[in-house]
Design an enzyme around this catalytic site. Structure first.
Site, short mmCIF file in Angstrom:
data_model
loop_
_atom_site.label_atom_id
_atom_site.label_comp_id
_atom_site.label_asym_id
_atom_site.label_seq_id
_atom_site.Cartn_x
_atom_site.Cartn_y
_atom_site.Cartn_z
N GLY A 68 0.94 -0.98 -0.14
CA GLY A 68 -0.16 0.39 0.27
C GLY A 68 1.34 1.36 0.04
O GLY A 68 1.98 1.57 -0.75
N SER A 69 1.02 2.47 0.78
CA SER A 69 1.06 2.98 0.72
C SER A 69 2.28 3.63 0.94
O SER A 69 3.29 4.62 1.41
CB SER A 69 0.39 4.56 1.21
OG SER A 69 -1.11 4.37 0.54
N THR A 70 2.92 2.50 2.16
CA THR A 70 4.39 2.14 3.07
C THR A 70 5.26 2.66 1.54
O THR A 70 6.42 2.91 2.25
CB THR A 70 4.62 1.45 3.18
OG1 THR A 70 4.14 -0.05 2.81
CG2 THR A 70 3.46 1.21 4.63
#
Length: 641
Positions: free
Chosen positions: A319-321
């Site tokens: 995801g956004s990591t």
């Protein structure tokens, strides 16, 4: 008269023949006796001794496992078991029945004993049942004269004082399976165990040691009369881990409220894994003592996968990591600068496809700092489009994604960084630009383990190719390790790295950051990080038009995962932590709401305890209590140096 003379001569000849025969027989007998008693006396003395003296292999004590401060994580305890030596009993079935009249023997115990008796050497004792109580052991001992081939043996049972807390790291030991037999008699001994998972498996040869031997004198009934000689063999070597048992305990308790979670805490400078938690867990003693079919069924069918080490083997869309990787790929490749403006109206159109931002109304025009801070999807769709999949994939691999990190423990998985070659090889279809956009927000075919995400953060804050590990050469000296590992440089532009780290600090420490509510309030302990919420199902256009179901309205397995990765302290990072809460946990929330508070608490505790540099006072080590398991007992053995 002549007739009498003839008869007398005939009798004399017969007497001579008979006498000669007797002399020959006596001579042959005397010769044979001379051969047996004089010429071959040594050989027959040996044969007699072999009937009187048995040589039995002794299982060597398995090496212990310690944490970085010398706390025992795995040791051995005494174990009584009843065994049968097949060559000393005429009827194993009858003997098993006799034992069953004295103690409880399950049908599984009986089948295993009969199977082992068939596959092993007849002189190897076959275990009937282990972990006997004192009362059970004495009942068998009293009846042994009437139980041919039966004996009570006192062996060692693997003990894990911290129970489920460190199970996924240590793994467990169990009996040697039939396919693991090599012909070595040591592997056939009923008390011998080998590592089947975790550190017990990866360090098995080192932990095993070398077999000893016992010479015992037995009587005509096969009962041991006395022990003549004994060689205990060589105990296995001890193993020291980078783990801090107290931090492992803290992280385990902090994660215990969630249904399924993985958490990794690293020393960013050395790569030491200080805590590694996968919850729910299991009790490794169940495997050491012998797992029942019912317990195995329960563990193996649990949808939360308690037997799986999710911290190193769980694969999740990051995801956004993953956005810091996309930002670095674009900055290093010149696709954007820190001041490049990109406008987010809430979506991005590519051909007939529409790619949505998590913020329905959009974020407006952003630069990199605020794009990381607010985790704008459209900004990173466009950034990924400009950078291209080749640059993104190459940067991701430099940070440890897409391949195993070489961890010194079994169970690690590689994850996946998709690219053009992978797509063509697996599907026969060319790469599409829409896949680049999905990769730009850590979705699509991208997958990673929590350890890989934590390693990304460690490499980012140090700008070096940090390699995580669990095994140390010794316990931590006072003041910490005098010489840090010389990891190779990442070869990144300092300006680009600082821009990404600055944005990650804003995520937590500036108003409007996605994890501002989870910031560390205590001065000097602040963290920087990146939240992530990864989808496990595709949201259809119909749902977007008619209303997307809330996470708590979905079945648990269809909810998004919640992720957060962070470093601390911001000014001089030493610790990094990654947490993945499967399917949003009990609150069905995203990374900032569910995973970030766990990371915050872990990093705050790590900074205060400072296990990378501070060796606790011996008294505090000795009193460190494991959760839900007996206190550690002093056994007079010195921890490794």
């Amino acid at each position: 008269m002549p007739r009498d003379t003839q008869q007398q001569k005939s009798l004399t000849r017969r007497a001579l023949l008979l006498g000669g025969g007797e002399v020959l027989l006596a001579s042959a007998l005397a010769g044979r006796l001379y051969q047996l008693q004089v010429l071959e006396k040594d050989r027959y003395r040996v044969l007699a001794d072999e009937n009187r003296i048995n040589l039995r292999l002794l299982v060597p004590p398995r090496g212990r496992i310690f944490d970085r401060f010398g706390i025992e994580l795995a040791d051995n305890k005494q174990n009584y078991r009843v065994v049968i030596v097949p060559e000393q009993t005429a009827d194993i079935d009858a003997t098993l029945n006799a034992i069953a009249s004295l103690i409880t023997i399950t049908e599984t115990d009986r089948r295993r004993a009969l199977r082992d008796a068939k596959r092993q050497h007849v002189f190897i004792p076959v275990e009937v049942r282990s972990n006997l109580s004192w009362e059970e052991m004495t009942r068998i001992e009293v009846a042994i004269p009437e139980l041919p081939g039966v004996a009570i043996e006192q062996g060692l049972l693997r003990s894990y004082p911290f129970g489920a807390t460190a199970a996924h790291i240590l793994g467990y030991v169990a009996k040697v399976s039939e396919k693991e037999l090599t012909g070595d008699p040591l592997l056939e001994l009923p008390d011998f165990r080998i590592g089947k998972a975790g550190i017990e498996k990866s360090q098995d040869v080192k932990l095993r040691g070398s077999a000893g031997a016992s010479q015992v004198e037995v009587n005509a009934y096969g009962r041991v009369v006395r022990e003549i000689a004994r060689n205990e063999g060589k105990p296995g070597q001890d193993v020291v881990l980078s783990l801090d048992a107290t931090m492992q305990d803290f992280v385990t308790k902090r994660c215990s409220n969630e249904q399924s979670v993985a958490c990794v805490l690293l020393d960013a400078l050395t790569g030491d894994i200080l805590a590694l938690v996968s919850s729910p867990s299991y009790d490794p003693m169940l495997f050491s003592a012998g797992l029942t079919p019912a317990v195995w069924q329960e563990l193996s069918t649990d949808p939360r996968n308690p037997l799986s080490n999710k911290a190193i083997g769980g694969l999740y869309p990051p995801g956004s990591t993953f956005k810091p990787i996309v930002a670095l790929a674009a900055l290093e490749g010149g696709a954007i600068t820190v001041d490049t403006p990109i406008t987010c109206p809430g979506y991005l159109e590519l051909g007939d496809a529409t790619f949505h931002c998590w913020q329905k109304g959009g974020h407006g025009t952003l630069h990199l700092h605020d794009a990381i801070k607010k985790s704008c999807d459209v900004f990173f769709y466009e950034t990924a489009r400009r950078a291209g999949i080749d640059r993104i994939a190459a940067m991701a691999r430099r940070f440890g994604f897409g391949d195993a990190l070489g961890l010194d423990m079994s169970g690690e998985r590689a994850g996946l960084i998709p690219d053009r070659d992978w797509k063509l090889a697996t599907t026969g279809v060319a790469w599409q630009q829409g896949e680049t956009l999905n990769t730009g927000i850590g979705q699509g075919s991208v997958s990673a383990t929590p350890l890989q995400i934590a390693t990304m953060a460690a490499r980012l804050v140090t700008a070096r190719q940090v390699v995580p590990h669990l095994v140390r050469s010794s316990t931590l000296p006072p003041g910490g390790d005098g010489r840090l590992p010389n990891f190779a440089p990442m070869g990144l532009t300092q300006h680009a790295v600082m821009a990404v780290l600055d944005g990650m600090s804003a995520v937590v420490n500036e108003q409007g950051g996605t994890a501002y509510a989870a910031r560390i309030m205590e001065a000097g302990f602040s963290m920087g990080g990146k939240s992530g919420t990864s989808q496990v199902r595709r949201i259809s256009q119909w749902e977007r038009d008619h209303g997307v179901l809330k996470e708590d309205q979905l079945p648990w397995k269809d909810r998004d995962h919640a992720l957060f990765v962070a470093f601390a302290p911001v000014g001089s990072p030493r610790y990094v932590c990654c947490t993945v809460v499967e399917h949003g946990g009990v609150e069905a929330g995203g990374g900032s709401a569910v995973a970030a508070p766990i990371v915050r608490d872990v990093l705050l505790e790590a900074q205060k305890r400072d296990p990378a540099r501070r060796v606790p006072h011996p008294e505090s080590i000795a009193q460190a209590p494991p959760p839900a398991s007996p206190p550690l007992a002093a056994n007079g053995r010195m921890p490794p140096g």
